[in-house]
Scaffold this active site. Structure first.
Site, PDB file in Angstrom:
ATOM      1  N   CYS A 172       3.887  -1.712 -12.434  1.00  0.00           N
ATOM      2  CA  CYS A 172       5.040  -0.724 -12.902  1.00  0.00           C
ATOM      3  C   CYS A 172       6.359  -0.840 -13.472  1.00  0.00           C
ATOM      4  CB  CYS A 172       5.457   1.015 -11.851  1.00  0.00           C
ATOM      5  SG  CYS A 172       6.250   0.605 -10.869  1.00  0.00           S
ATOM      6  N   GLU A 230       1.550  -3.047   4.524  1.00  0.00           N
ATOM      7  CA  GLU A 230       2.936  -2.852   3.143  1.00  0.00           C
ATOM      8  C   GLU A 230       3.807  -3.377   4.382  1.00  0.00           C
ATOM      9  OE1 GLU A 230       6.023  -0.740   1.729  1.00  0.00           O
ATOM     10  OE2 GLU A 230       4.003  -1.142   1.202  1.00  0.00           O
ATOM     11  N   ALA A 276       1.222  -0.822   0.260  1.00  0.00           N
ATOM     12  CA  ALA A 276      -0.613   0.102   0.257  1.00  0.00           C
ATOM     13  C   ALA A 276       0.923   1.424  -0.165  1.00  0.00           C
ATOM     14  CB  ALA A 276      -0.809   0.477   1.340  1.00  0.00           C
ATOM     15  N   ALA A 277       1.884   1.676   0.452  1.00  0.00           N
ATOM     16  CA  ALA A 277       2.709   2.691   0.905  1.00  0.00           C
ATOM     17  C   ALA A 277       3.651   3.135   0.024  1.00  0.00           C
ATOM     18  CB  ALA A 277       3.798   1.749   1.774  1.00  0.00           C
ATOM     19  N   PRO A 278       2.814   4.110  -0.508  1.00  0.00           N
ATOM     20  CA  PRO A 278       3.447   5.417  -0.113  1.00  0.00           C
ATOM     21  C   PRO A 278       2.073   5.784   0.386  1.00  0.00           C
ATOM     22  CG  PRO A 278       3.645   6.555  -1.602  1.00  0.00           C
ATOM     23  CD  PRO A 278       3.203   5.220  -2.447  1.00  0.00           C
ATOM     24  N   GLY A 279       0.462   5.350  -0.194  1.00  0.00           N
ATOM     25  CA  GLY A 279      -0.479   5.969   0.304  1.00  0.00           C
ATOM     26  C   GLY A 279      -1.937   5.993  -1.091  1.00  0.00           C
ATOM     27  N   SER A 280      -0.658   6.204  -2.325  1.00  0.00           N
ATOM     28  CA  SER A 280      -2.086   7.152  -3.436  1.00  0.00           C
ATOM     29  C   SER A 280      -3.072   5.686  -3.869  1.00  0.00           C
ATOM     30  CB  SER A 280      -1.034   6.937  -4.885  1.00  0.00           C
ATOM     31  OG  SER A 280      -0.891   5.836  -5.186  1.00  0.00           O
ATOM     32  N   LYS A 281      -2.984   4.526  -3.496  1.00  0.00           N
ATOM     33  CA  LYS A 281      -4.084   4.184  -4.774  1.00  0.00           C
ATOM     34  C   LYS A 281      -5.155   3.619  -2.863  1.00  0.00           C
ATOM     35  CE  LYS A 281      -1.088   2.363  -7.607  1.00  0.00           C
ATOM     36  NZ  LYS A 281      -0.427   2.640  -7.911  1.00  0.00           N
ATOM     37  N   ASP A 325      -0.579  -4.203  -6.236  1.00  0.00           N
ATOM     38  CA  ASP A 325       0.241  -3.737  -6.638  1.00  0.00           C
ATOM     39  C   ASP A 325       1.501  -4.350  -6.616  1.00  0.00           C
ATOM     40  OD1 ASP A 325       1.059  -1.584  -8.838  1.00  0.00           O
ATOM     41  OD2 ASP A 325       1.430  -0.109  -7.244  1.00  0.00           O
TER      42      ASP A 325
END
Length: 478
Positions: A249, A151, A128-133, A196
């Site tokens: 990514c 995380e 999860a980090a840094p938290g955008s999604k 992700d």
């Protein structure tokens, strides 16, 4: 004719061979190499937990930002600014959580997830980090239901929590595990999962010129092995009928298409691919034959990204139960009487919540847990659950900053609007000495009608209660 880019140490030969396997021809490879050496354009996502897109556009019109809509995210915009001397992260609207600085391509996975599962109530973000999604998910869920945001990196958990708190997110529980534990620890607990996955990061070369410096084919294969373990675990944690998004990514097929093919071979009767061709206008430009989105940077002038959407159609054999001990949960649910008393006291300072959150206590601490996660309790160890509401003391309650940000609404009777100079002082951790003091002793200080914190009037000043770890230095706002 395209201008051919010379191959340097920036693009290892094995990497180029993998790119050629995915791109249509040499001209397309040259387009990829050319744009990979151009700066990445900035983008942001409006945080609709705090402001609508329309209101945000009106609110920021005076900046003369040029905002171009991102096709796959109604809340997302590419941004161009004439004056970039002020970091975007130091804008008042960013500090108060009205927007999140997020790369455009990274908005795709959450869009794909909620396009298929708009009513998801129990969701996991495996990395999860840094938290955008995670914050994008929470906004689409309107802070209802529950998100388990995991995380693996301990140093990044603090950043994850800071971003969740800034954005007013209240439906998240944080864990700090290797993502491979969840299939055994929480089997069939989630109706939607985003993986992700950690990857080789080939798609971020425009943002990080050194992204490929240590790239090797061998390390790519090692990463793919970890990704297979993670997607297998996530698949076990998914309910039958649930949706799983696998994204990276990176650009090579070893970490993308081949990982999905491996899962499909492993569970041929329990998994189906849900094509992404209709996700947004223009999606067909990045569509693979299987129905995935393989976003090369030159297609949308963005970072590179890969997104696959899967549906679990049947149960699969359960994994062996984990052998670790979770330990006793150090919280207990508050009694009905205490819950009513605390809710009444909180309402007097503008803090309000509904049945989507329940009150729990630990010693003198009071917390609001997302009600939808109670079935997870006792099965994994959490780093943090929900929002810390208050600490009890003999004279009442000491309300916590994150609760004020998450649960107060503009227009409270306690609101005390700061000037721009006073707001800057607040973020610097300094007490406020306004020309006219508020009538009440306790106020919610606001700027641009957004809550910045709860503070007390002491003599001729407002005592700063902004958390020390959030205090900012340097240039702010202007």
């Amino acid at each position: 004719m395209p201008r051919y880019i010379s191959v340097s140490d920036r693009f290892p030969e094995d990497f180029l061979a993998l790119m050629r396997a995915s791109l249509a021809d040499e001209n397309e490879l040259q387009r990829f190499l050319a744009i990979s050496q151009q700066p990445l354009r900035r983008s942001l996502r409006v945080n609709t937990l705090k402001i609508s897109v329309e209101a945000f556009l009106a609110h920021t019109a005076h900046y003369n930002w040029r905002l171009t809509p991102i096709p796959w995210c109604p809340e997302g915009f590419w941004i161009e600014r004439d004056d970039e001397s002020l970091p975007l992260g130091s804008a008042a609207e960013h500090l108060s959580g009205l927007f999140y600085i997020q790369e455009a391509s990274s908005m795709l996975p959450v869009t794909a997830l909620f396009d298929a599962a708009p009513d998801a109530r129990q969701v996991m973000d495996v990395a999860a980090a840094p938290g955008s999604k995670t914050t994008q998910m929470a906004a689409l869920m309107r802070n209802q239901g529950a998100i388990l945001a995991n995380e693996y990196s301990a140093s990044r958990v603090k950043v994850l929590h800071a971003n969740i708190s800034r954005c007013g997110v209240s439906n998240v529980a944080l864990t700090h595990f290797d993502g491979r534990v969840f299939g055994a620890a929480l089997p069939e607990q989630f109706d939607a999962i985003l993986l992700d996955a950690p990857c080789s990061g080939e798609g971020v070369v425009r943002k990080d010129a050194d992204a490929l410096r240590n790239w090797t084919l061998a390390s790519t294969e090692e990463i793919a092995a970890t990704q297979r373990d993670l997607i297998d675990s996530a698949f076990h944690a998914l309910q039958p009928g649930g949706t799983l998004i696998y994204s990276t990514c990176t650009l090579n097929q070893i970490e993308n298409q081949q990982v999905i093919a491996w899962l499909q071979q492993r569970y041929p009767d329990a998994m189906e691919i849900v094509p992404l061709d209709g996700l947004f206008a223009g999606a067909e430009q990045a569509l693979t034959p299987e129905g995935f989105l393989h976003v090369f940077p030159q297609i949308f002038d963005s970072e590179g990204f890969f997104v696959a959407r899967l549906r679990k159609t049947a149960r699969v054999p359960v994994l062996p139960a984990p052998t670790y001990k979770v330990g006793k949960l150090p919280f207990s649910p508050a009694s009905r009487k205490l819950s009513a008393e605390v809710q009444q006291a909180a309402a007097k300072v503008g803090i309000q919540w509904d049945e989507n959150h329940t009150l729990w206590q630990r010693d003198k601490e009071l917390w609001l847990f997302p009600a939808a996660l109670e079935s997870w309790l006792g099965r994994v160890r959490f780093s943090r659950i929900g929002v810390r509401l208050a600490e009890t003391f003999p004279k009442g309650y000491r309300w916590q900053h994150e609760a004020v940000v998450a649960f107060t609404q503009p227009g409270s009777a306690l609101d005390f609007e700061l000037t721009i100079d006073e707001a800057e002082s607040w973020y610097r951790g300094q007490d406020i000495r306004p020309e006219t003091l508020p009538a009440q002793d306790e106020v919610i200080v606001t700027y641009q009608q957004q809550p910045l914190g709860l503070a007390k009037k002491v003599s001729n000043r407002i005592k700063n209660s902004y958390p020390r770890e959030l205090v900012r230095d340097g240039r702010l706002f202007r």
